[in-house]
Design an enzyme around this catalytic site. Sequence first.
Site, mmCIF file in Angstrom:
data_model
loop_
_atom_site.group_PDB
_atom_site.id
_atom_site.type_symbol
_atom_site.label_atom_id
_atom_site.label_comp_id
_atom_site.label_asym_id
_atom_site.label_seq_id
_atom_site.Cartn_x
_atom_site.Cartn_y
_atom_site.Cartn_z
ATOM 1 N N TYR A 13 -2.122 0.422 10.493
ATOM 2 C CA TYR A 13 -2.059 -0.155 9.151
ATOM 3 C C TYR A 13 -0.712 0.098 8.468
ATOM 4 C CZ TYR A 13 -3.905 -1.280 4.447
ATOM 5 O OH TYR A 13 -4.143 -1.817 3.207
ATOM 6 N N SER B 281 0.847 -1.200 0.000
ATOM 7 C CA SER B 281 0.000 0.000 0.000
ATOM 8 C C SER B 281 0.876 1.241 0.000
ATOM 9 C CB SER B 281 -0.891 0.009 1.245
ATOM 10 O OG SER B 281 -1.580 1.240 1.375
#
Length: 249
Positions: free
Chosen positions: A147, A134
């Site tokens: 995250y 990501s």
Amino acid sequence: MSARLLGKVALVTGAASGIGAATARLFAAHGAHVFGLDRNPSPERADNPAHLIADVTDAESIGVAVARILGQHGRIDVLVNNAGADVFSEPLSLSDADWERCLSLNLKGAWNMARAVLPSMLEQGAGSIVNIASVHGHKIIPGAFPYPVAKHGLIGLTRSLGIEYAARGIRVNSISPGLILVPRIEAWFASQPDPEAARRVQTELLPPKRIGTPEEVAHTALFLASDEARFINATDILIDGGRSQLYHE
């Protein structure tokens, strides 16, 4: 369409929707025998990609799924680690359970899968692993903790495994998507007081003035999985329309 994965056996996690589903479909269209793995049933009914029910955090169910594929085809050529989930919190409000869930889904799950397929890849002397990381693994967005911790770790796992097994024919790369129109993003837009206004704001932040699609990520995974990328290893590719390169908004 050229068959860029003709005869190869591919395993794609998180394949029931979004980037995983798009990747599984594209790989099948390019000649691969595809197995989609997800803890949720697939909405599609097709033999290729076949759909296996398993949780990437459960080593036992992974072992059963990998054994089934090896029993049918004798090899696994490609693994795409796409399964994961957003876990966002203010750091000091984060529970131990959510910390563990974030790392288990977004980092350990990828290692569980790699550990399950690497022995057969090493035996055949070839294999490609593609991890879906990501932009959170490159840039920090306030309010998104923990995250980014997991995604930074996933990029580190990519580089480490890629170097560790490079001389034995294994390539490990990752892709870092930015804002992509997957179901959870569509659901987030729908939950906003003015969904269209929220969509416009996010679109305007992106240099191309549009949001990415799962298929665009899938095509990059296809390239990395194919023999066309045979000298690309331990590398991460950003797919965010250039957003992460902006110094300021």
